[in-house]
Design an enzyme around this catalytic site. Structure first.
Site, PDB file in Angstrom:
ATOM      1  N   HIS A   1      -1.897  -5.564  -1.659  1.00 33.77           N
ATOM      2  CA  HIS A   1      -1.347  -6.870  -2.059  1.00 33.77           C
ATOM      3  C   HIS A   1      -0.354  -7.394  -1.026  1.00 33.77           C
ATOM      4  O   HIS A   1       0.597  -8.096  -1.387  1.00 33.77           O
ATOM      5  CB  HIS A   1      -0.680  -6.778  -3.432  1.00 33.77           C
ATOM      6  CG  HIS A   1      -1.652  -6.793  -4.573  1.00 33.77           C
ATOM      7  ND1 HIS A   1      -2.282  -7.939  -5.009  1.00 33.77           N
ATOM      8  CD2 HIS A   1      -2.123  -5.795  -5.345  1.00 33.77           C
ATOM      9  CE1 HIS A   1      -3.085  -7.642  -6.015  1.00 33.77           C
ATOM     10  NE2 HIS A   1      -3.018  -6.356  -6.241  1.00 33.77           N
TER      11      HIS A   1
ATOM     12  N   LYS B   1      -9.046  -8.714  -0.747  1.00 36.18           N
ATOM     13  CA  LYS B   1      -8.014  -9.609  -1.291  1.00 36.18           C
ATOM     14  C   LYS B   1      -7.747 -10.718  -0.263  1.00 36.18           C
ATOM     15  O   LYS B   1      -8.592 -11.582  -0.077  1.00 36.18           O
ATOM     16  CB  LYS B   1      -6.784  -8.799  -1.700  1.00 36.18           C
ATOM     17  CG  LYS B   1      -7.088  -7.915  -2.920  1.00 36.18           C
ATOM     18  CD  LYS B   1      -5.889  -7.207  -3.498  1.00 36.18           C
ATOM     19  CE  LYS B   1      -6.255  -6.539  -4.828  1.00 36.18           C
ATOM     20  NZ  LYS B   1      -6.165  -5.082  -4.815  1.00 36.18           N
TER      21      LYS B   1
ATOM     22  N   SER C   1       1.504  -4.654  -8.391  1.00 47.66           N
ATOM     23  CA  SER C   1       0.765  -5.884  -8.659  1.00 47.66           C
ATOM     24  C   SER C   1       1.022  -6.463 -10.043  1.00 47.66           C
ATOM     25  O   SER C   1       0.730  -7.629 -10.280  1.00 47.66           O
ATOM     26  CB  SER C   1      -0.730  -5.634  -8.483  1.00 47.66           C
ATOM     27  OG  SER C   1      -1.181  -4.709  -9.442  1.00 47.66           O
TER      28      SER C   1
HETATM   29  C1  LIG Z   1      -6.910  -3.934  -5.260  1.00 47.92           C
HETATM   30  C2  LIG Z   1      -6.271  -2.644  -4.927  1.00 47.92           C
HETATM   31  C3  LIG Z   1      -7.015  -1.527  -4.557  1.00 47.92           C
HETATM   32  C4  LIG Z   1      -8.517  -1.532  -4.589  1.00 47.92           C
HETATM   33  O1  LIG Z   1      -9.048  -2.232  -3.519  1.00 47.92           O
HETATM   34  P1  LIG Z   1     -10.648  -2.393  -3.441  1.00 47.92           P
HETATM   35  O2  LIG Z   1     -10.907  -2.623  -2.005  1.00 47.92           O
HETATM   36  O3  LIG Z   1     -11.003  -3.533  -4.321  1.00 47.92           O
HETATM   37  O4  LIG Z   1     -11.229  -1.109  -3.926  1.00 47.92           O
HETATM   38  C5  LIG Z   1      -6.346  -0.385  -4.192  1.00 47.92           C
HETATM   39  N1  LIG Z   1      -4.992  -0.315  -4.205  1.00 47.92           N
HETATM   40  C6  LIG Z   1      -4.238  -1.364  -4.585  1.00 47.92           C
HETATM   41  C7  LIG Z   1      -2.751  -1.252  -4.585  1.00 47.92           C
HETATM   42  C8  LIG Z   1      -4.849  -2.558  -4.969  1.00 47.92           C
HETATM   43  O5  LIG Z   1      -4.097  -3.584  -5.360  1.00 47.92           O
END
Ligand SMILES: *Cc1c(COP(=O)(O)O)cnc(C)c1O
Length: 400
Positions: A211, A242, A183
């Site tokens: 992502h 997301k 990310s």
């Molecule tokens: C955003 C993200 C998470 C965390 O996700 P949540 O549901 O907000 O806990 C985990 N792994 C990756 C790669 C992320 O980008």
């Protein structure tokens, strides 16, 4: 507090002095292509709102009516009395969308990753992890007793070397784990090459597609679809926080035996509350909208391509790639300060972006991360590039 308050105050001061303080900007109103801030409205280029679903009226309506039908909270974990018909329906729909056997919901993807490894791996096993993997994978791996190996980011020769070592050491199970998309860079992991290596060494493959789920790949199925390896990946973790509406919740989709075992043994699943009814209902609609979002994915790709070409014409340095995350680089010793000054100046031009520097990214590799959304118009994208250009002039002018 026996001086502990003073110690903590000194620690806080240290964080400020190092320039690492994270201040929170309060938004006035919902998440969207444009957001309200105390300083006025700003075009938002720092949300994970890839398909623009965070304020989608159909999702909001579904969440609202779910409160009437299913109530506000579950007041229970899943296995006691926290499973509604819609929880199991959402799990089925996630599995179907991703082309996996089964899926299991968690309160977050952080929890999903935190509860996975310890269930599958013991001291006689090995886990091989990309060095840039998300914090939740790192923590999840820490909680299991498997022997840990790390390979350099996306480096297949190094992954192969770690597989040789793990097999040489007599590991029973070997699991290779990677983010689908990194990310901070917007780069994809070479998932097809990882699957081939894993197959050669009899290893399992897990990808965290937070992502990617919903917008990467021709039908939004994520990096396994993008790389043509849906049936060769054993475990996918992802988030509902997301692209899929952006509320909260996470999941693991995997072979059915793995999901069944997680339901019996995974600690964040067993000992934490069920996902709230409104969020489950909203996520089901978000998933359906994402499945149907060919147009949104096309717009997202166009926005990303437009941003990249305009920024490159304007002479900015962007890491290569095709993901809607763009790392606009400000390298060198002065980069961190420059990136921060740029982002602050851009907000004065009505564009909200965030600068990242050490320790979030390597020293000397400061950047502004720009995230495109299907909710942005071509004019929004142009306004963002214009703000970059104006900020560069203002920051250079202030220093001249
Ligand atoms: C955003 C993200 C998470 C965390 O996700 P949540 O549901 O907000 O806990 C985990 N792994 C990756 C790669 C992320 O980008």
């Amino acid at each position: 507090m026996y001086g502990i308050r003073e110690e903590l105050a000194a620690e806080l001061e240290g964080i400020r002095a190092a320039g690492l303080w994270k201040a929170e900007r309060e938004l006035i109103g919902p998440q969207g292509a444009s957001v309200g801030t105390a300083g006025g409205d700003a075009l938002n280029f720092c949300a994970n709102n890839y398909l623009g679903l965070a304020d989608h009226p159909e999702i909001i309506a579904a969440a609202q009516s779910a409160m009437d039908e299913f109530g506000y909270g579950m007041a229970s974990v899943r296995f006691i009395c926290g499973t509604q018909t819609q929880h199991t329906a959402l799990e089925r729909e996630i599995a179907e969308f991703l082309g996996m056997d089964a899926a299991i919901l968690y309160s977050s993807c952080f929890d999903a990753n935190g509860g996975l490894f310890e269930v599958l791996l013991g001291p006689e096993d090995a886990v091989i992890s990309d060095e840039l993997n998300h914090a939740s994978i790192i923590d999840g791996v820490r909680l299991c007793k498997a022997v840990r190996y790390r390979y350099r980011n996306r480096d297949m020769a190094d992954l192969e070397a770690q597989l040789v070592t793990a097999r040489g050491a007599g590991a029973r199970r070997v699991l290779v784990v990677t983010d689908g998309v990194f990310s901070m860079d917007g780069s994809f992991t070479p998932l097809d090459a990882i699957c081939s290596l894993a197959e050669r060494f009899g290893a399992l493959v897990m990808v965290d597609d937070s992502h990617a789920t919903g917008f990467v790949g021709p039908r939004g199925r994520g990096t396994p679809e993008q790389f043509g390896v849906v049936d060769r990946v054993d475990i996918v973790s992802g988030t509902l926080g997301k692209a899929l509406g952006g509320a909260s919740g996470g999941f693991i989709a995997a072979r059915s035996e793995i999901v069944e075992l997680l339901r019996q043994r995974s600690r964040p699943y067993l000992f934490s509350n069920a996902v709230a009814p409104a969020v489950v209902a909203g996520s089901r609609v978000a998933l359906r909208l994402a499945a149907e979002a060919d147009e949104g994915r096309a717009r997202l790709r166009e926005n990303a391509a437009l941003f990249r070409s305009l920024m490159e014409s304007a002479g900015f340095d962007i890491l290569p790639g095709e993901h809607p995350i763009h790392a606009v680089m400000f390298p060198g010793e002065d980069g961190a300060r420059l990136a921060k000054a740029m982002s602050e100046e851009m907000l004065r031009h009505g564009v909200y972006v965030i600068a990242f520097s050490f320790p979030v990214v390597p020293r000397g590799r400061a950047r502004i991360r720009v995230q495109l959304s299907a909710a942005h118009s071509a004019d929004d994208v142009r306004a963002c590039v214009d703000a970059f250009v104006a900020a560069r002039e203002a920051v250079a002018g202030a220093e001249a």
